[in-house]
Design a protein around this motif. Structure first.
Motif, short mmCIF file in Angstrom:
data_model
loop_
_atom_site.label_atom_id
_atom_site.label_comp_id
_atom_site.label_asym_id
_atom_site.label_seq_id
_atom_site.Cartn_x
_atom_site.Cartn_y
_atom_site.Cartn_z
N ALA A 202 -16.03 -87.67 -81.31
CA ALA A 202 -16.17 -88.53 -82.60
C ALA A 202 -17.34 -88.07 -83.21
O ALA A 202 -18.32 -87.89 -82.75
CB ALA A 202 -16.15 -90.13 -82.39
N VAL A 203 -17.04 -87.63 -84.55
CA VAL A 203 -18.24 -87.60 -85.50
C VAL A 203 -18.74 -88.81 -86.05
O VAL A 203 -18.22 -89.40 -86.88
CB VAL A 203 -17.87 -86.34 -86.46
N LEU A 204 -19.89 -89.25 -85.55
CA LEU A 204 -20.46 -90.67 -85.92
C LEU A 204 -21.27 -90.58 -87.26
O LEU A 204 -21.55 -91.66 -87.94
CB LEU A 204 -21.22 -91.15 -84.82
N GLY A 205 -21.68 -89.51 -87.34
CA GLY A 205 -22.88 -89.40 -88.72
C GLY A 205 -23.20 -88.00 -88.72
O GLY A 205 -23.38 -87.21 -87.87
N VAL A 206 -23.43 -87.63 -89.99
CA VAL A 206 -23.94 -86.16 -90.53
C VAL A 206 -25.04 -86.48 -91.42
O VAL A 206 -24.95 -87.30 -92.04
CB VAL A 206 -22.71 -85.59 -90.90
N ALA A 207 -25.63 -85.19 -91.57
CA ALA A 207 -26.76 -85.15 -92.62
C ALA A 207 -26.76 -83.62 -92.78
O ALA A 207 -26.50 -82.90 -91.86
CB ALA A 207 -27.92 -85.74 -92.15
N CYS A 208 -27.74 -83.26 -93.76
CA CYS A 208 -27.50 -81.77 -94.31
C CYS A 208 -29.07 -81.57 -95.12
O CYS A 208 -29.29 -82.52 -95.87
CB CYS A 208 -26.44 -81.16 -94.93
N VAL B 279 -24.06 -86.42 -85.14
CA VAL B 279 -24.23 -87.27 -83.76
C VAL B 279 -22.71 -87.07 -83.60
O VAL B 279 -21.94 -87.75 -84.29
CB VAL B 279 -24.74 -88.53 -84.21
N LEU B 280 -22.55 -86.65 -82.46
CA LEU B 280 -21.14 -86.42 -81.68
C LEU B 280 -21.26 -87.65 -80.58
O LEU B 280 -22.12 -87.84 -79.97
CB LEU B 280 -20.92 -85.50 -81.21
N GLN C 18 -21.62 -92.40 -74.95
CA GLN C 18 -22.69 -91.07 -74.60
C GLN C 18 -22.64 -90.45 -76.07
O GLN C 18 -21.60 -89.56 -76.65
CB GLN C 18 -22.00 -90.06 -73.63
N HIS C 19 -23.89 -90.43 -76.60
CA HIS C 19 -24.03 -90.06 -77.98
C HIS C 19 -24.79 -88.75 -78.15
O HIS C 19 -25.95 -88.70 -77.15
CB HIS C 19 -24.42 -90.98 -79.02
N GLU C 20 -24.73 -87.72 -78.77
CA GLU C 20 -25.50 -86.42 -78.73
C GLU C 20 -25.80 -86.22 -80.00
O GLU C 20 -24.86 -86.14 -80.93
CB GLU C 20 -24.51 -85.44 -77.90
N LEU C 21 -27.03 -85.51 -80.45
CA LEU C 21 -27.34 -85.04 -81.87
C LEU C 21 -27.45 -83.69 -81.46
O LEU C 21 -28.03 -83.03 -80.59
CB LEU C 21 -29.06 -85.70 -81.96
N VAL C 22 -26.66 -82.91 -82.61
CA VAL C 22 -26.61 -81.57 -82.65
C VAL C 22 -27.13 -80.97 -83.87
O VAL C 22 -27.10 -81.63 -84.98
CB VAL C 22 -25.27 -81.02 -82.29
N LEU C 23 -27.66 -79.71 -84.12
CA LEU C 23 -28.06 -79.07 -85.09
C LEU C 23 -27.15 -77.70 -85.27
O LEU C 23 -26.87 -77.04 -84.23
CB LEU C 23 -29.43 -78.69 -85.10
N ILE C 24 -26.49 -77.71 -86.31
CA ILE C 24 -25.30 -76.56 -86.68
C ILE C 24 -26.13 -75.87 -87.98
O ILE C 24 -26.52 -76.31 -89.02
CB ILE C 24 -24.11 -77.16 -86.94
N SER C 25 -25.78 -74.50 -87.83
CA SER C 25 -26.13 -73.63 -88.96
C SER C 25 -25.04 -73.46 -89.87
O SER C 25 -23.92 -73.97 -89.76
CB SER C 25 -26.50 -72.18 -88.37
N ALA C 26 -25.39 -72.97 -91.03
CA ALA C 26 -24.29 -72.80 -92.31
C ALA C 26 -23.26 -71.84 -91.80
O ALA C 26 -22.03 -71.88 -92.37
CB ALA C 26 -24.99 -72.34 -93.52
#
Length: 440
Positions: free
Chosen positions: A335-341, A351-352, A361-369
């Protein structure tokens, strides 16, 4: 009589010429300092002068302490000072302003203090219900609203000059209120810098509502989407930053969001997302079909992050660039629980979530463009509060989230380093939800 008239006209012309010469010899003055929200840097300041200024002279003569990398934009007046996008602040800036106008007359040297860091605000449980409070620079808390039985949602105005709230009354009905604020992010002395003060409190709608959704842009405009207790009582009200109000003839199928730079609104429909202009225009609305929801706007760059729902229950994260098809950055069964850019849409945080054995179980990830996953961090023992936003602050390069734990009834505000994703601190005070308030 004619001779006397000619004499009077001559005296008047002489007075006008003398006044013009006096004005031409006057030194330029600083009229106003106005913070601006921009996508090209971490913060910006517009400077309005009484005379057209020589930008190069102002740039060379003005000093910042600490020496934050910056650039000057504009041709005469106003001039704009933009802090570099990678500039990170830990305190206020001391501005020593100087320079010459285009006639080479000097501006009187002067000193200003500017603190573009946003304020952390949160709904907090208090006796009698809930109250919106602001954390000071010394990490104390001050109230910026009255006490309500419940505060259901909070939206800060993009210019930092107010906060709109959906609150619950004693009888359980909802109302929309507006806390008008007076920012104090610019001052002639450091002692007078401080948290914004309450200027006025008033209801945005005079009636009680069944539901309300709020949205603001960087200009300080506010969109109030509400529905009453009678059929056909749905209303979309635009409250502009200058106080003017307009009722918009829109019938969305869900919550709408104002574009950060102004001029338009993203409106969900049964067929997808629609981008419409606020002003009447012959231009056809832009439609993005599919089961998508708006996750976050990337400053004023025109970019946005979308969350797409697939028929097989997978979720994807997409980056939308004006004039281009959405670019898929992530696809998975979490699930995609929240995003920011960030402002330029080059860094995307998400936050997945995955549920295993009745626990999240929640995980914070950083993704490039480009869609590369560059950092990941498990939030355990914390989880993102359901429906809570993920917000990035460009001035301090921090993420703000509302965190919960199974054994805690109340949530906590969590601050994260936006590059490493490491927890900076979790505040001990119990809250309902935390957000950034722009410095204004």
């Amino acid at each position: 009589m004619t001779r006397r008239l000619l004499m009077l006209m001559g005296m008047a012309c002489t007075a006008v010429l003398a006044q013009q010469q006096l004005l031409l010899r006057q030194r330029p003055r600083l009229i106003n300092l106005v913070p601006q929200q921009v996508q090209s840097g971490s913060a910006a300041l517009d400077l309005q002068f009484s005379r057209p200024m020589d930008r190069l002279s102002v740039s060379e003569a003005t000093r910042l302490k600490p020496a934050i990398p910056h650039q000057w934009l504009g041709e005469a007046t106003p001039l704009r000072m933009v802090l570099d996008a990678d500039a990170v602040l830990e305190g206020p800036i001391e501005l020593f302003l100087a320079g010459e106008d285009q006639r080479e007359l000097p501006l009187a040297r002067q000193q200003w203090w500017w603190d573009p860091r946003p304020w952390l605000m949160a709904t907090k449980p208090v006796e009698g219900g809930e109250q919106l409070q602001l954390q000071t620079r010394s990490e104390g808390w001050i109230p910026i609203s009255r006490v309500w039985p419940a505060i259901l949602s909070v939206v800060p105005l993009g210019n930092g000059e107010g906060i709109a709230m959906v609150v619950q009354n004693q009888n359980g009905t909802e109302q929309v209120w507006w806390e008008q604020l007076r920012p104090r992010s610019i001052a002639s002395s450091q002692a007078t810098l401080g948290a914004p003060t309450r200027r006025n409190t008033e209801p945005l709608l005079k009636r009680e509502v069944l539901f309300a959704h709020l949205s603001s842009n960087l200009n300080g405009d506010l969109l109030v989407q509400s529905g009453g207790f009678r059929p056909g009582s749905h209303q979309v009200l635009l409250v502009q930053a200058d106080g003017q109000r307009r009722t918009l003839d829109l019938k969305p199928s869900g919550p709408m969001q104002l574009l950060p730079a102004g001029g338009g609104v993203v409106m969900p429909t049964s067929n997808g997302l629609t981008l419409r202009a606020l002003e009447t225009s012959e231009q056809q609305p832009q439609i993005l079909p599919g089961s998508r929801e708006l996750g976050a706007f990337c400053g004023a760059s025109g970019r946005a992050v979308l969350i797409r729902h697939w028929p097989d229950y997978r979720r994807s994260i997409e980056l939308v660039v004006p004039g281009q098809a959405p670019k898929q950055l992530h696809l998975g069964d979490q699930a995609v629980l929240g995003v920011a850019c960030d402002n330029r849409g080059e860094r995307i945080w998400a936050v997945l979530g995955r549920w295993e054995q009745h626990s999240g179980q929640h995980e914070l990830v950083l993704i490039s463009a480009e869609g590369e996953l560059t950092q990941r961090k498990a939030l355990a023992p914390w989880t993102l509060k359901a429906g809570g936003p993920v917000q990035w602050n460009p001035v301090t390069n921090q993420l703000l989230m509302t965190l919960t734990q199974p054994e805690q009834a109340d949530a906590r505000a969590g601050l994260f380093d936006a590059d490493s994703l490491q927890i900076i601190k979790v505040l001990s005070a119990p809250i309902g939800e935390a957000q950034w308030l722009p410095a204004g």
